[in-house]
Design a protein around this motif. Structure first.
Motif, PDB file in Angstrom:
ATOM      1  N   UNK A 131      56.480  43.458  -4.120  1.00 60.55           N
ATOM      2  CA  UNK A 131      57.077  42.741  -5.249  1.00 60.55           C
ATOM      3  C   UNK A 131      57.085  43.609  -6.496  1.00 60.55           C
ATOM      4  N   UNK A 132      56.017  44.380  -6.698  1.00 57.29           N
ATOM      5  CA  UNK A 132      55.943  45.285  -7.846  1.00 57.29           C
ATOM      6  C   UNK A 132      57.039  46.353  -7.752  1.00 57.29           C
ATOM      7  N   UNK A 163      44.679  41.487  -9.490  1.00 57.80           N
ATOM      8  CA  UNK A 163      45.827  40.930  -8.791  1.00 57.80           C
ATOM      9  C   UNK A 163      46.819  40.342  -9.790  1.00 57.80           C
ATOM     10  N   UNK A 164      48.097  40.666  -9.580  1.00 58.64           N
ATOM     11  CA  UNK A 164      49.172  40.188 -10.450  1.00 58.64           C
ATOM     12  C   UNK A 164      49.618  38.800  -9.993  1.00 58.64           C
ATOM     13  N   UNK A 165      49.610  37.837 -10.916  1.00 64.27           N
ATOM     14  CA  UNK A 165      50.050  36.470 -10.607  1.00 64.27           C
ATOM     15  C   UNK A 165      50.975  35.987 -11.722  1.00 64.27           C
ATOM     16  N   UNK A 213      46.732  43.023   3.754  1.00 66.89           N
ATOM     17  CA  UNK A 213      48.126  42.652   3.992  1.00 66.89           C
ATOM     18  C   UNK A 213      48.688  41.874   2.799  1.00 66.89           C
ATOM     19  N   UNK A 214      47.874  41.027   2.210  1.00 64.92           N
ATOM     20  CA  UNK A 214      48.325  40.274   1.044  1.00 64.92           C
ATOM     21  C   UNK A 214      48.598  41.194  -0.143  1.00 64.92           C
ATOM     22  N   UNK A 215      47.720  42.171  -0.359  1.00 63.74           N
ATOM     23  CA  UNK A 215      47.940  43.127  -1.441  1.00 63.74           C
ATOM     24  C   UNK A 215      49.210  43.944  -1.208  1.00 63.74           C
TER      25      UNK A 215
END
Length: 288
Positions: free
Chosen positions: A104-105, A71-73, A96-98
């Motif tokens: 965003x990516x 996960x990208x943070x 859904x979160x992914x």
């Protein structure tokens, strides 16, 4: 490699074409077996699209496949990656979160391509897609390695490393940062989906104090000690950090496949862990 000191070996960090790797996830599973590994994790960026295929291939050929994600943070002005293992990858809230992260990516990709064109580097999304050579599914996305591949093919860089150093790496002229979730939020998502969260490749951030801060605030289950871009000194340093905080010391190659004849980060299986690490991750995820 399967037996090293009497222990089976597992590569806990590999990517597939579901994100920015070069090959289908089933290939990772087959290649891991050919290299003598006992198992492999599929840890694509912000997606679990490759897991079903990998798990099916693992069942077919008798290989352990560990469901994972990366996960990208964002924290401390840096992109921080959080690995997750053994989460319920069918969990609707998690999916859904992914999906929001992939949106965003996609936004970042558009901004980076626009930035590159403003620098006189004329590449388009259509050209990047052509480099990939196939349509993407809704749960897949373009990554910087895809852009780097296009930069090399169009003569703007001599190889993948040069493309990153000159244009795409954090701090390079073509890099764009977009708002992302904090590491603590990603770690809570993984835990809520029943998984074990791990801070990925701390040596790539160039800021051990930031890594310590993330560990202290977000309370991950593990730290990726062994990584293709960690030298012996770094691995020793992060092993000591993991021990200090009582974290599971994980490891993996960060394999993405070969582009322009060069394997980015490292070859599959060149970093691995043993059964004890797998058992610790399963326990951290609440599995037997």
């Amino acid at each position: 490699m399967k037996e090293q000191g009497g222990l089976k070996r597992y590569d806990l960090h590999t990517h597939t074409q579901a994100s920015d790797g070069m090959q289908p996830s089933a290939d990772n599973v087959r290649w891991a077996k050919e290299k003598g590994l006992a198992g492999v994790a599929i840890t694509d960026h912000d997606t679990v699209a490759g897991l079903e295929e990998a798990l099916e291939e693992g069942r077919r050929i008798g290989m352990t496949v560990i469901p994972g994600v990366e996960i990208s943070t964002r924290a401390g002005g840096k992109d921080i990656h959080i690995l997750g293992y053994y989460m319920d990858y069918r969990n609707n809230v998690f999916l859904e979160r992914l999906e929001k992260l992939r949106q965003a990516r996609d936004n970042r990709n558009d901004l980076m391509l626009s930035r590159l064109r403003s620098l006189g580097v004329a590449i388009t999304l259509e050209e990047v897609m052509a480099t990939i050579g196939r349509p993407l599914t809704p749960d897949e996305s373009i990554g910087r390695p895809h852009m780097a591949d296009t930069l090399v093919q169009k003569g703007y860089a001599k190889d993948m490393r040069d493309a990153f150093d000159r244009y795409l790496a954090e701090g390079a002229p073509g890099y764009v940062s977009v708002p992302r979730v904090a590491p603590a939020e990603a770690i809570s998502w993984i835990r809520e989906a029943g998984g074990a969260p791990v801070v990925a490749h701390p040596g790539l951030y160039g800021d051990d104090e930031l890594v310590r801060s993330i560990i202290e605030q977000a309370k991950p289950a593990g730290l990726e000690v062994r990584h293709s871009d960690h030298d012996d000194a770094a691995e020793n340093r992060y092993a000591a950090m993991a021990a200090h905080y009582g974290l599971i010391a994980t490891g993996g190659s960060d394999f993405h496949g070969a582009r322009q004849g060069v394997i980015f980060h490292g070859d599959l299986g060149n970093r691995s862990v043993d059964d004890q690490v797998i058992q610790a991750l399963r326990q951290a995820a609440g599995q037997k």
